[in-house]
Scaffold this motif. Structure first.
Motif: not given
Length: 329
Positions: A192-202
């Motif tokens: 999540a700290v590396r990729d905005a897509r995972i951060a948004a879907a965390r």
């Protein structure tokens, strides 16, 4: 980051090769094979045109920066001569083919690092065979299914790597599904700290992991599995018999973890390896967790100086997209 590590040379490897082959043959050439990230893998060519393969475990050959960790963790860094020889002995006792061990040197006497020399199998990898002649390779897959049936019929008294459990050790992990769940949540946080897509879907990803884990019922059975068995980790002997390599991660765990990896790596060929009676709830949890692991792991490797970053980025991207699809994102 560009790697500045230099591969070992013929001169470096000559003492190890001499110890394995005896005084009657000398080492004519040595070449590092592609793909190794935890150990160096070198093809040794002797002056009579025979070959062998050397495994080298040293910091210069290990591109992972995992820190010391807890070796009792079933997913701890699967590298080192002790894990290799324990797995080799276990597989040999079962009659499961793996390249024959010619020399094991965990003292570093011959190379200044722990090493082993094994036979060089002539048939190439199952991955190459499937690409070259899919119809002919089906028989090899059927033989691999027979090998897996032998492997998966074995039970261990506890979960953990063979090198730990077969020597009377115990893992602090209480269950396979709990270890997978905790690892998946850590992977989400790391990516999540590396990729905005995972951060948004965390939040969705974490909720999905917890919901899938809640469906898994307790189990006391621990099955012997390879852990990372793709077609590139299967070599073919002269008689077509499959031989397993990269065996250091051999462990007692849920057989569903093995099958999720097989399904992912063998794709349309997985039907030949499929077996009845697997726990669907475990499969669902492990599919998502495996995708997350195959994002977090390659991204972590790319923090260092791994010399082939392109394929690792592709692995991370492919599995990131698949993980998001599993939660409807």
């Amino acid at each position: 980051m560009t790697s500045t590590r230099a591969p070992l040379t013929r001169d470096d490897l000559s003492p190890l090769a001499r110890a394995a082959a005896g005084p009657g043959r000398s080492l004519a050439a040595a070449a590092r094979l592609r793909g190794g990230s935890k150990k160096g893998v070198y093809r040794l060519t002797f002056d009579d045109d025979t070959t062998a393969v050397a495994y080298v475990w040293s910091p210069d050959e290990d591109f992972w920066d995992d820190g010391p960790g807890d070796p009792r963790d079933p997913f701890a860094h699967a590298s080192g001569p002790d894990l290799f020889t324990a797995a080799y002995d276990r597989l040999s006792a079962l009659g499961v083919r793996t390249p024959r061990l010619l020399l094991a040197d965990d003292s570093g006497r011959h190379l200044g690092a722990a090493a082993a020399v094994v036979e060089d199998l002539p048939g190439g990898s199952l991955e190459e065979a499937l690409r070259r002649d899919p119809d002919a390779a089906r028989a090899r897959l059927e033989r691999l299914a027979e090998t897996l049936a032998v492997l998966h019929a074995q039970r261990g008294p506890a979960l953990g790597k063979v090198g730990l459990v077969d020597n009377g050790g115990a893992s602090p992990v209480t269950s396979c599904e709990r270890r997978v769940t905790e690892g998946a949540l850590r992977d989400i946080a790391a990516v999540a700290v590396r990729d905005a897509r995972i951060a948004a879907a965390r939040q969705d990803l974490e909720a999905a992991v917890r919901a899938l884990a809640a469906e898994v019922r307790p189990r006391a059975r621990h099955t012997l599995i390879h852990g990372e068995l793709g077609p590139d980790h299967v070599l073919l002997a002269a008689d077509g018999r499959p031989a397993l390599i990269d065996i250091e991660g051999l462990m007692y765990f849920d057989v569903e973890w093995e099958h999720v990896f097989l399904e992912l790596r063998f794709g349309r060929w997985y039907d030949v390896l499929r077996v009845p009676g697997l726990d669907e709830d475990r499969l669902c949890l492990y599919r998502l967790a495996m995708r997350l692991s195959l994002v977090a792991g390659p991204l972590r490797l790319l923090d260092g100086d791994y010399p082939e970053p392109g394929p690792m980025r592709a692995i991370a991207e492919h599995n990131l997209v698949r993980a998001l699809e599993l939660v409807g994102r």
